[in-house]
Scaffold this active site. Structure first.
Site, PDB file in Angstrom:
ATOM      1  N   LYS A 254      26.646  10.351  41.837  1.00 14.60           N
ATOM      2  CA  LYS A 254      27.460  10.478  40.631  1.00 14.60           C
ATOM      3  C   LYS A 254      28.649   9.530  40.677  1.00 14.60           C
ATOM      4  CE  LYS A 254      30.489  14.420  41.679  1.00 14.60           C
ATOM      5  NZ  LYS A 254      30.929  15.687  41.173  1.00 14.60           N
TER       6      LYS A 254
HETATM    7  N1  GLU Z   1      34.176  20.926  39.406  1.00 11.60           N
HETATM    8  C1  GLU Z   1      32.775  20.898  39.635  1.00 11.60           C
HETATM    9  C2  GLU Z   1      32.314  19.453  39.442  1.00 11.60           C
HETATM   10  O1  GLU Z   1      33.078  18.574  39.477  1.00 11.60           O
HETATM   11  C3  GLU Z   1      32.100  21.841  38.668  1.00 11.60           C
HETATM   12  C4  GLU Z   1      30.904  22.553  39.204  1.00 11.60           C
HETATM   13  C5  GLU Z   1      30.546  23.739  38.310  1.00 11.60           C
HETATM   14  O2  GLU Z   1      30.263  23.493  37.135  1.00 11.60           O
HETATM   15  O3  GLU Z   1      30.590  24.852  38.759  1.00 11.60           O
HETATM   16  O4  GLU Z   1      31.182  19.140  39.257  1.00 11.60           O
END
Ligand code: GLU
Length: 476
Positions: A254
């Site tokens: 990502k």
């Molecule tokens: N803060 C997480 C991320 O950056 C989110 C994960 C979730 O949606 O629980 O992907």
């Protein structure tokens, strides 16, 4: 049934990338379809990874793409604040509650101790697991060490030898052994919560009904269920979206800069194409339709048609889709989206009528809008005639063709395309010149090349004045 509430919960550690956009898009589309609420929550508890401007960038990117959230930063819906860094006392309160209930404990292990533990475990586990030694400290010892100001974290106390079984809306029943799960840190030594605790507490308080996120979080879900249940809360429904894979089927990172939504937008990918492409990274409604407007996605979307298997991220498909949109969206809109590229190329597009005609013709030849000026240049840049073509152009026959057109075109200013087509056919009859002898001088004079757009279209776009100028430059 309670009203659907979903959240997109990015960490502001960089730009919005296409993988996150897919999560946000499915959140948005699902909320719209179900008449629910789409919440944007900023997970900014990892202070070391914050990237300046990324929240603004994220909000702007979502707005540019037309994915509006109902609640979140600058849009209070009564469940805020929507930045985790502004909710710290709440996390601490529940961490202490977990300790009291025996589901969490203080851990005083130093970095050196943990490093040593990791070393000892090499070859036994794929991931290092904390061995639980601080969970066995007596209450008195913990109190004394806390009073002594010893640095510490708080860890969840995962029960041994049991299974976490849960239903995932896409993957069905999932069963994960608790022995594989680490006693995860929930409060770090700086007093900040980790993602796991903060996300669970917020999902509860924000009344999130469905957690939609990437498959990389699937293995964390037992920890989240454990936290929800230990706090006496009902966990939300879980929806884990398939991994994104490169065309070689390897997992896409990502953090690959190249997948930032912003960079696609500035390269000339239309938001309609980006959204359509991203929507199909895992979701395939029945039939072979590939082009969906946002409205169509809302009416046709459901998780039953989201695959478990990884979704291949194929940029050539995005290019194809972008080309489809470039050709089919209203001309004025495409002209608007193309404006910056024409200005960057230094073309004078003050004649709006000509500009629209140029865009309309040129959009047939591109799949990335920033490249539209490659084709369009011929209408704005005066041609350079090659030395090797000069003899042919100054020949009596070529000169006859060019002066025929100059004379006729001068008669009036506004020619319709039909009249131009008629003029082209008439010239063949009247001059008794045809084929290459007729078309080549015209093409060479107009473009410096032996081929180009058909003559009536070319003359219609260039206009009488510019056409005569190009012909006259060749005439003796
Ligand atoms: N803060 C997480 C991320 O950056 C989110 C994960 C979730 O949606 O629980 O992907």
């Amino acid at each position: 049934m309670s009203k659907i509430r979903v959240r997109f919960a990015p960490s502001p550690t960089g730009y919005l990338h296409l993988g996150s956009l897919r999560t946000a898009l499915y959140d948005y589309v699902y909320a719209r379809k179900m008449g629910g609420t789409f919440v944007l929550r900023i997970e900014d508890t990892d202070q070391t990874r914050l990237v300046e401007d990324s929240v603004d960038n994220l909000i702007t990117s979502l707005a540019t793409l037309g994915i509006d959230y109902d609640e979140g930063p600058h849009k209070d819906g009564g469940f805020g604040p929507y930045f985790q860094s502004q909710r710290l006392p709440l996390y601490m309160k529940h961490a202490l509650e977990l300790i009291e209930k025996g589901h969490a404990y203080h851990c005083f292990c130093s970095k050196e101790t943990l490093d040593q533990m990791r070393e000892e475990q090499v070859g036994t586990h794929n991931n290092m697991k904390y061995d639980g030694r601080c969970s066995r400290l007596s209450k008195d010892e913990v109190t004394a060490r806390l009073l002594n100001g010893e640095p510490h974290v708080i860890r969840m106390k995962v029960p041994k030898h049991q299974s976490f079984v849960f239903d995932d809306i896409i993957r069905g029943r999932v069963d994960i052994e608790s022995d594989l799960i680490d006693d995860q840190v929930i409060i770090k030594s700086d007093g900040f919560p980790t993602y796991h605790l903060a996300a669970v507490v917020d999902d509860h308080y924000m009344e999130i009904t469905d957690v939609i996120r990437g498959e990389e979080w699937l293995s964390s879900t037992p920890k989240h269920i454990f936290l929800h249940e230990s706090l006496g809360w009902t966990p939300p429904h879980w929806v884990h979206l398939p991994l994104l894979l490169g065309t070689d089927r390897s997992k896409m990172s990502k953090r690959q800069g190249d997948v930032a939504v912003e960079s696609y937008l500035s390269k000339g990918y239309l938001k309609e194409a980006i959204i359509n492409f991203v929507a199909l990274l895992g979701w395939h409604p029945a039939g072979d339709k590939e082009i969906f407007s946002l409205e169509e996605m809302i009416s046709e979307f459901d998780f039953a048609h989201v695959n478990k298997a990884g979704a291949i991220f194929d940029v050539t498909k995005l290019d194809w889709m972008n080309g489809q949109y470039i050709r089919s969206l209203p001309l004025e809109y495409i002209a608007d989206c193309s404006r910056t590229y024409f200005l960057e190329a230094g073309f004078d597009i003050s004649d709006h009528g000509k500009y629209l005609k140029v865009v309309d013709k040129s959009r047939n030849y591109v799949s990335i809008l920033s490249l539209i000026t490659d084709y369009a240049a011929k209408f704005y840049i005066f041609p350079k005639i090659k030395e090797t073509d000069k003899d042919f152009l100054t020949s009596a026959s070529s000169q006859k063709v060019l002066s025929y057109f100059c004379d006729r075109l001068r008669i009036k200013y506004n020619w319709t395309k039909d009249e131009l087509a008629e003029l082209v056919s008439k010239g063949i009859e009247e001059l008794e010149i045809k084929g290459k002898q007729y078309y080549q001088p015209l093409n060479l004079a107009l473009w410096g090349e032996t081929s180009g757009p058909d003559i009536p279209t070319a003359l219609d776009i260039l206009g009488t004045e510019e056409t005569i100028k190009r012909f006259q430059a060749i005439m003796k």
